[in-house]
Design a protein around this motif. Structure first.
Motif, PDB file in Angstrom:
ATOM      1  N   ASN A 357     -14.744 -52.170  -8.855  1.00 30.20           N
ATOM      2  CA  ASN A 357     -16.154 -51.937  -8.524  1.00 30.20           C
ATOM      3  C   ASN A 357     -17.074 -52.889  -9.279  1.00 30.20           C
ATOM      4  O   ASN A 357     -18.075 -53.369  -8.739  1.00 30.20           O
ATOM      5  CB  ASN A 357     -16.527 -50.486  -8.832  1.00 30.20           C
ATOM      6  CG  ASN A 357     -16.089 -49.517  -7.743  1.00 30.20           C
ATOM      7  OD1 ASN A 357     -16.220 -49.806  -6.561  1.00 30.20           O
ATOM      8  ND2 ASN A 357     -15.559 -48.377  -8.132  1.00 30.20           N
ATOM      9  N   GLN A 360     -17.205 -56.161  -7.584  1.00 28.91           N
ATOM     10  CA  GLN A 360     -18.092 -56.197  -6.429  1.00 28.91           C
ATOM     11  C   GLN A 360     -19.536 -56.476  -6.862  1.00 28.91           C
ATOM     12  O   GLN A 360     -20.249 -57.256  -6.217  1.00 28.91           O
ATOM     13  CB  GLN A 360     -18.007 -54.894  -5.649  1.00 28.91           C
ATOM     14  CG  GLN A 360     -18.630 -54.985  -4.267  1.00 28.91           C
ATOM     15  CD  GLN A 360     -18.423 -53.737  -3.442  1.00 28.91           C
ATOM     16  OE1 GLN A 360     -17.879 -52.747  -3.926  1.00 28.91           O
ATOM     17  NE2 GLN A 360     -18.869 -53.769  -2.201  1.00 28.91           N
ATOM     18  N   VAL A 361     -19.963 -55.867  -7.959  1.00 32.00           N
ATOM     19  CA  VAL A 361     -21.298 -56.161  -8.508  1.00 32.00           C
ATOM     20  C   VAL A 361     -21.368 -57.631  -8.908  1.00 32.00           C
ATOM     21  O   VAL A 361     -22.346 -58.334  -8.609  1.00 32.00           O
ATOM     22  CB  VAL A 361     -21.606 -55.268  -9.729  1.00 32.00           C
ATOM     23  CG1 VAL A 361     -22.994 -55.593 -10.292  1.00 32.00           C
ATOM     24  CG2 VAL A 361     -21.521 -53.789  -9.367  1.00 32.00           C
ATOM     25  N   LEU A 421     -27.030 -58.362 -13.738  1.00 30.46           N
ATOM     26  CA  LEU A 421     -26.018 -57.500 -13.130  1.00 30.46           C
ATOM     27  C   LEU A 421     -26.564 -56.086 -12.926  1.00 30.46           C
ATOM     28  O   LEU A 421     -26.294 -55.437 -11.903  1.00 30.46           O
ATOM     29  CB  LEU A 421     -24.763 -57.451 -14.011  1.00 30.46           C
ATOM     30  CG  LEU A 421     -23.896 -58.707 -14.051  1.00 30.46           C
ATOM     31  CD1 LEU A 421     -22.858 -58.596 -15.160  1.00 30.46           C
ATOM     32  CD2 LEU A 421     -23.200 -58.936 -12.710  1.00 30.46           C
ATOM     33  N   LYS A 422     -27.331 -55.615 -13.906  1.00 34.69           N
ATOM     34  CA  LYS A 422     -27.930 -54.278 -13.783  1.00 34.69           C
ATOM     35  C   LYS A 422     -28.895 -54.226 -12.599  1.00 34.69           C
ATOM     36  O   LYS A 422     -28.968 -53.208 -11.893  1.00 34.69           O
ATOM     37  CB  LYS A 422     -28.661 -53.910 -15.077  1.00 34.69           C
ATOM     38  CG  LYS A 422     -27.735 -53.608 -16.254  1.00 34.69           C
ATOM     39  CD  LYS A 422     -28.531 -53.411 -17.537  1.00 34.69           C
ATOM     40  CE  LYS A 422     -27.604 -53.250 -18.732  1.00 34.69           C
ATOM     41  NZ  LYS A 422     -28.361 -53.175 -20.018  1.00 34.69           N
ATOM     42  N   VAL A 424     -28.667 -55.924  -9.837  1.00 35.42           N
ATOM     43  CA  VAL A 424     -27.837 -55.841  -8.626  1.00 35.42           C
ATOM     44  C   VAL A 424     -27.272 -54.435  -8.466  1.00 35.42           C
ATOM     45  O   VAL A 424     -27.290 -53.855  -7.372  1.00 35.42           O
ATOM     46  CB  VAL A 424     -26.696 -56.882  -8.674  1.00 35.42           C
ATOM     47  CG1 VAL A 424     -25.759 -56.702  -7.482  1.00 35.42           C
ATOM     48  CG2 VAL A 424     -27.250 -58.304  -8.699  1.00 35.42           C
ATOM     49  N   ALA A 425     -26.767 -53.859  -9.582  1.00 37.53           N
ATOM     50  CA  ALA A 425     -26.187 -52.515  -9.535  1.00 37.53           C
ATOM     51  C   ALA A 425     -27.214 -51.475  -9.109  1.00 37.53           C
ATOM     52  O   ALA A 425     -26.910 -50.555  -8.340  1.00 37.53           O
ATOM     53  CB  ALA A 425     -25.601 -52.152 -10.903  1.00 37.53           C
ATOM     54  N   MET A 428     -27.609 -51.664  -5.418  1.00 40.36           N
ATOM     55  CA  MET A 428     -26.452 -51.063  -4.761  1.00 40.36           C
ATOM     56  C   MET A 428     -26.534 -49.531  -4.814  1.00 40.36           C
ATOM     57  O   MET A 428     -26.257 -48.847  -3.820  1.00 40.36           O
ATOM     58  CB  MET A 428     -25.159 -51.545  -5.430  1.00 40.36           C
ATOM     59  CG  MET A 428     -24.908 -53.040  -5.271  1.00 40.36           C
ATOM     60  SD  MET A 428     -23.560 -53.652  -6.317  1.00 40.36           S
ATOM     61  CE  MET A 428     -22.128 -53.047  -5.421  1.00 40.36           C
ATOM     62  N   TYR A 437     -22.634 -47.580  -9.711  1.00 40.35           N
ATOM     63  CA  TYR A 437     -22.540 -48.987 -10.108  1.00 40.35           C
ATOM     64  C   TYR A 437     -23.283 -49.258 -11.418  1.00 40.35           C
ATOM     65  O   TYR A 437     -22.828 -50.054 -12.241  1.00 40.35           O
ATOM     66  CB  TYR A 437     -23.030 -49.888  -8.982  1.00 40.35           C
ATOM     67  CG  TYR A 437     -22.118 -49.823  -7.772  1.00 40.35           C
ATOM     68  CD1 TYR A 437     -20.912 -50.507  -7.743  1.00 40.35           C
ATOM     69  CD2 TYR A 437     -22.455 -49.027  -6.676  1.00 40.35           C
ATOM     70  CE1 TYR A 437     -20.073 -50.427  -6.649  1.00 40.35           C
ATOM     71  CE2 TYR A 437     -21.613 -48.938  -5.574  1.00 40.35           C
ATOM     72  CZ  TYR A 437     -20.413 -49.644  -5.573  1.00 40.35           C
ATOM     73  OH  TYR A 437     -19.568 -49.546  -4.487  1.00 40.35           O
ATOM     74  N   CYS A 438     -24.403 -48.595 -11.612  1.00 37.68           N
ATOM     75  CA  CYS A 438     -25.124 -48.757 -12.886  1.00 37.68           C
ATOM     76  C   CYS A 438     -24.279 -48.247 -14.053  1.00 37.68           C
ATOM     77  O   CYS A 438     -24.254 -48.857 -15.131  1.00 37.68           O
ATOM     78  CB  CYS A 438     -26.457 -48.010 -12.834  1.00 37.68           C
ATOM     79  SG  CYS A 438     -27.750 -48.884 -11.919  1.00 37.68           S
ATOM     80  N   VAL A 441     -21.534 -50.841 -14.794  1.00 42.00           N
ATOM     81  CA  VAL A 441     -22.089 -52.006 -15.497  1.00 42.00           C
ATOM     82  C   VAL A 441     -22.411 -51.656 -16.944  1.00 42.00           C
ATOM     83  O   VAL A 441     -22.160 -52.452 -17.864  1.00 42.00           O
ATOM     84  CB  VAL A 441     -23.338 -52.532 -14.751  1.00 42.00           C
ATOM     85  CG1 VAL A 441     -24.086 -53.563 -15.601  1.00 42.00           C
ATOM     86  CG2 VAL A 441     -22.947 -53.148 -13.415  1.00 42.00           C
TER      87      VAL A 441
END
Length: 490
Positions: A357, A360-361, A421-422, A424-425, A428, A437-438, A441
């Motif tokens: 997962n 994916q992020v 990245l956060k 993006v998460a 998502m 996702y958060c 990350v």
């Protein structure tokens, strides 16, 4: 391709298309060495229960007769592909009898070079070709280097995601060109930031002493060209995260100094075909035939495109008689293959769902981050960061090369990347209505400031605490991870 992430995120939210970010097609390929209960390489034939290696789409061999490769079909979710890999893993364990699957990327105790068995194939045109190619690899790089194993993560965006991006950001350009440009932009950023994956997921800080000849040979090469580097390079065993992807592992990029920058499909194709068509003095001297038998496919820099080692590949489904490069040139990029992942001994199948997962992020971050053309100077810095983190990633205050010149601390740069990245998460999670996702990350972010959470450091500490050597550690986990005789309900 230069995206504006702020504009993209607003677009996804406005159109209520955030769910597209978590959709895709997923597949896995896992390599593992078969070993005896003492941690020695199994010298038995590939088990007959798995059938013809060429015809079995799920269980075959890689370089060696002892090196099983497990291949999943494509699924629509990470959970499904993980479950399938687990199922294949159990089938393999039940099929190899008293033998075990080695849980580490670096090889187990190896016999002498001559006794390492190259994979054998049926006496057909295809079978002979595959054996000759492997013989050529052994001749060029030695068998021991080819015994390194890993996991390949295959991923493609959903058609809905691609169609949406093209509709909103294609600017009327040809759709296939847009898709190719999109994937090559992602690949360039993957090259730039792959050091982060090596740091977070590297799980090969040690090797068995039967592999030392490969390492010592590389140190001799370094000694000849950079005497002042030797003392530093010999301290790698204190700080390494991944010998597998380091210059001591499976990489021919330094040996032949060929550089492919992923700037466009046209450039990629031209450079790769050039490498496959250009004679190499050293390999040509080895000859193509010996005592009436073919010992390598040719004497060129690359025997075929598969010999080009890269941490990422852009691929297309092939038709009968096509090579990957043929397919790419005809129909463009279809999916991505990530080749940088070590086997994680703390996970029964070699990786976790959370790791997948996070990938994916990370892939979406690589897609949406600005991605300029890679220059020769930047490429050198990219490769230096790769090897610095692979060999010294656990070193306090490690400095990396910024791509616009200068240096920066791993932790400082990592913090900057994780902020993105956060973002993006969060996008998502808004698309799915949860915070999965958060959370993933955030868990990976902790590794930046607590190296005890790194797989490489966990291996190091467990070996020290249990007073184990590499072989003892690997054998213990081979036994612990074994799921033999598990019967699944249908």
């Amino acid at each position: 391709m230069n995206w504006n992430f702020s504009e993209i995120s607003k677009s996804f939210l406005k159109d209520d298309k955030g769910k597209l970010l978590v959709e895709g097609n997923f597949g896995m390929e896992k390599e593992s060495q078969r070993v005896t209960s003492s941690g020695d390489l199994a010298l038995t034939f590939h088990p007959a229960v798995f059938g013809d290696k060429i015809k079995n789409p799920r269980i075959t061999t890689d370089f060696s007769e002892s090196q099983i490769e497990m291949i999943t079909p494509t699924f629509k979710s990470i959970e499904e592909v993980y479950a399938e890999l687990d199922t294949i893993n159990i089938e393999v364990e039940n099929g190899i009898g008293d033998e075990l699957l080695w849980p580490l990327s670096m090889p187990p105790r190896l016999p002498d070079e001559d006794n390492i068995p190259i994979a054998r194939f049926p006496d057909s045109e295809d079978g002979k070709y595959m054996e000759t190619y492997r013989n050529g690899l052994a001749l060029r790089y030695g068998k021991k280097m080819q015994m390194i194993s890993g996991i390949h993560y295959n991923f493609s965006f959903s058609e809905g995601m691609v169609d949406y991006l093209y509709k909103r950001f294609g600017n009327g350009n040809d759709k296939r060109s847009f898709i190719d440009e999109m994937h090559f932009a992602l690949a360039r950023n993957f090259l730039r930031y792959r050091w982060m994956l090596i740091y977070l997921f590297g799980a090969s800080p040690y090797s068995h002493h039967t592999y030392y000849s490969v390492i010592n040979n590389e140190i001799e090469i370094i000694q000849k060209c950079c005497q002042c580097c030797v003392d530093v390079i010999e301290n790698f065993n204190k700080y390494a995260t991944s010998l597998r992807v380091s210059r001591f592992g499976y990489s021919n990029a330094l040996k032949n100094k060929h550089s492919i920058y992923f700037n466009s499909l046209e450039e990629y194709s031209e450079e790769l075909r050039k490498l496959m068509a250009t004679k190499n003095t050293e390999y040509s001297k080895l000859g193509v035939y010996k005592n009436g038998s073919q010992i390598q496919l040719n004497g060129n820099i690359l025997q075929k495109e598969n010999e080009f080692y890269s941490s990422i590949r852009l691929k297309q489904n092939t038709n009968e008689g096509e090579t990957q490069l043929d397919a790419l040139e005809k129909r463009g990029v279809k999916y991505i293959e990530v080749r940088i992942l070590d086997l994680n001994p703390f996970e029964k199948v070699g990786l976790s769902i959370d790791e997948m997962n996070f990938l994916q992020v990370f892939m979406l971050f690589c897609l949406f981050e600005q991605s300029d053309i890679i220059t020769e100077d930047e490429h050198a810095r990219i490769n230096l960061n790769h090897h610095l983190v692979a060999l010294y990633g656990r070193k306090e205050n490690l400095m990396l090369q910024k791509y616009n010149k200068g240096t920066i601390g791993l932790k400082s740069w990592g913090k900057e990347i994780f902020e993105r990245l956060k973002n993006v998460a969060e996008l998502m999670d808004k698309g799915t209505g949860d915070d999965k996702y958060c959370k993933i990350v955030e868990e990976e972010y902790k590794k930046l400031f607590d190296i005890s959470l790194l797989p490489s450091e966990r291996i190091h500490r467990e070996m020290e605490e249990n007073n184990e050597n590499f072989l003892e550690f690997g054998t213990r986990y081979a036994i612990n991870n074994s799921q033999k005789n598990i019967i699944r309900k249908t």
